[in-house]
Design an enzyme around this catalytic site. Structure first.
Site, PDB file in Angstrom:
ATOM      1  N   ALA A 133      22.229 -34.638  14.424  1.00  0.00           N
ATOM      2  CA  ALA A 133      21.053 -34.584  15.229  1.00  0.00           C
ATOM      3  C   ALA A 133      19.904 -35.447  14.982  1.00  0.00           C
ATOM      4  O   ALA A 133      18.950 -35.554  15.781  1.00  0.00           O
ATOM      5  CB  ALA A 133      20.566 -33.472  15.738  1.00  0.00           C
ATOM      6  N   GLY A 162      20.513 -41.526  16.528  1.00  0.00           N
ATOM      7  CA  GLY A 162      21.360 -41.961  17.831  1.00  0.00           C
ATOM      8  C   GLY A 162      21.675 -41.059  18.891  1.00  0.00           C
ATOM      9  O   GLY A 162      20.787 -40.398  19.471  1.00  0.00           O
ATOM     10  N   ARG A 202      22.380 -34.129   7.694  1.00  0.00           N
ATOM     11  CA  ARG A 202      21.858 -33.965   6.218  1.00  0.00           C
ATOM     12  C   ARG A 202      20.685 -34.449   5.966  1.00  0.00           C
ATOM     13  O   ARG A 202      20.049 -34.198   4.965  1.00  0.00           O
ATOM     14  CB  ARG A 202      22.861 -34.998   5.599  1.00  0.00           C
ATOM     15  CG  ARG A 202      24.372 -34.633   5.604  1.00  0.00           C
ATOM     16  CD  ARG A 202      25.383 -35.874   5.356  1.00  0.00           C
ATOM     17  NE  ARG A 202      25.208 -37.029   5.928  1.00  0.00           N
ATOM     18  CZ  ARG A 202      25.690 -38.136   5.738  1.00  0.00           C
ATOM     19  NH1 ARG A 202      26.478 -38.199   4.391  1.00  0.00           N
ATOM     20  NH2 ARG A 202      25.706 -39.160   6.164  1.00  0.00           N
ATOM     21  N   TYR A 222      39.441 -45.488  11.505  1.00  0.00           N
ATOM     22  CA  TYR A 222      38.492 -44.732  12.575  1.00  0.00           C
ATOM     23  C   TYR A 222      38.974 -44.433  13.789  1.00  0.00           C
ATOM     24  O   TYR A 222      38.849 -43.378  14.548  1.00  0.00           O
ATOM     25  CB  TYR A 222      37.276 -45.973  12.567  1.00  0.00           C
ATOM     26  CG  TYR A 222      36.267 -45.259  13.455  1.00  0.00           C
ATOM     27  CD1 TYR A 222      35.337 -44.255  13.644  1.00  0.00           C
ATOM     28  CD2 TYR A 222      36.106 -46.029  14.910  1.00  0.00           C
ATOM     29  CE1 TYR A 222      34.432 -43.846  14.375  1.00  0.00           C
ATOM     30  CE2 TYR A 222      34.990 -45.774  15.820  1.00  0.00           C
ATOM     31  CZ  TYR A 222      34.335 -44.523  15.637  1.00  0.00           C
ATOM     32  OH  TYR A 222      33.578 -43.821  16.599  1.00  0.00           O
ATOM     33  N   LYS A 240      39.268 -40.955  16.160  1.00  0.00           N
ATOM     34  CA  LYS A 240      38.712 -40.654  17.356  1.00  0.00           C
ATOM     35  C   LYS A 240      39.839 -40.541  18.458  1.00  0.00           C
ATOM     36  O   LYS A 240      39.870 -39.722  19.316  1.00  0.00           O
ATOM     37  CB  LYS A 240      37.987 -41.875  17.912  1.00  0.00           C
ATOM     38  CG  LYS A 240      36.681 -41.955  17.077  1.00  0.00           C
ATOM     39  CD  LYS A 240      35.844 -40.730  17.263  1.00  0.00           C
ATOM     40  CE  LYS A 240      34.384 -40.835  16.741  1.00  0.00           C
ATOM     41  NZ  LYS A 240      33.537 -39.682  16.801  1.00  0.00           N
ATOM     42  N   THR A 260      23.219 -48.016  17.811  1.00  0.00           N
ATOM     43  CA  THR A 260      22.479 -46.908  17.057  1.00  0.00           C
ATOM     44  C   THR A 260      22.548 -47.452  15.442  1.00  0.00           C
ATOM     45  O   THR A 260      23.274 -48.533  15.163  1.00  0.00           O
ATOM     46  CB  THR A 260      23.202 -45.641  17.172  1.00  0.00           C
ATOM     47  OG1 THR A 260      24.324 -45.861  16.571  1.00  0.00           O
ATOM     48  CG2 THR A 260      22.945 -45.341  18.651  1.00  0.00           C
TER      49      THR A 260
END
Length: 256
Positions: A11, A14, A35, A154, A158, A189
């Protein structure tokens, strides 16, 4: 969404930060995870000063299963009935070919995008089932629709998010819970800075000539899914900039 509790991973920036702002503006109390403790604390101050809401911070790395367990067990009783879980934490590192990539980086990507999502889901959803209400919103990607050059690992993570979303929806079909997979295309972002290993100039060039989506754009879609009537389950949404057609085809001839 007033008086609801919304849990958001990743959170601090982005899409996650956009979701925090959107749900806060609609009166939801928030549990925010990331983090970056300083960024979370700054966001908490910003949103609580602007809206009549409360925010509880849970800073941990979604790759750390014990930290997830400990953090969730530490939640005060009034924060434990989570209405919406937004599994947003995710990343990609590098654009290497599959036979040239770095195994340690792949471990981080897989542990965050798949295992972290699974761990948070596994620990929160039983409480939703017990309460007879809840909505799990996973942030997937257009990358899950098919592989592209330099993105096989990646893309695989997804694609896994899609399979996990579909599987969870099946597992919960006899409950009032809903499951949504949001699949953004090009979103500008800090995500791309991490993709290019901190090279912001290369990340910025990636978006030149196209009006990319923002974290706030994705947050609008997330909120739309969450605020649908209880009998409406928006299972999946694929959204892209107007000048993007697929993960590999876009038109970058327009200035922002």
């Amino acid at each position: 969404m007033k008086d609801k509790i919304v849990f958001i991973t990743g959170a601090s920036s982005g899409i996650g930060k956009g979701c925090a702002r959107k749900f806060a503006s609609k009166g939801s109390d928030l549990i925010l995870n990331a983090r970056n403790v300083n960024a979370l604390e700054a966001l908490k101050i910003e949103l609580e000063s602007e809206y009549d809401i409360h925010i509880y911070l849970l800073p941990f790395d979604v790759c750390d299963r014990e930290a997830i367990k400990t953090s969730l067990m530490s939640l005060p009783e009034k924060w434990r009935k989570i209405d919406v879980l937004i599994n947003n934490a995710g990343l990609v590192i590098g654009m290497d070919k599959e036979h040239e990539g770095k195994l340690d980086e792949w471990d981080i990507v897989i542990d965050t995008n798949i295992k972290g999502l699974l761990a948070v889901t596994r620990l929160i959803v039983p409480g939703m089932v017990e309460c007879g209400k809840g909505h799990i919103i996973n942030i997937g990607s257009i990358a899950g629709e098919g592989a592209y050059p330099g993105g096989s690992v990646y893309c695989a993570t997804k694609a896994a998010v899609k399979a996990l979303s579909d599987g969870l929806r099946i597992d919960l079909v006899d409950t009032p819970l809903r499951v949504t997979n949001i699949k953004p295309g090009m979103v500008e972002t800090n995500f791309s800075v991490i993709r290019f290993r901190g090279d912001k100039q290369t990340a910025d060039r990636f978006y030149e000539g196209i009006h990319a989506l923002s974290g706030d754009d994705i947050a609008e879609t997330v909120y739309f899914a969450a605020s649908a009537p209880a009998h409406v389950q928006i299972a999946e949404v694929l959204l892209m900039p107007t000048n993007q057609a697929t993960s590999t085809i876009s038109y970058k001839g327009n200035k922002k």
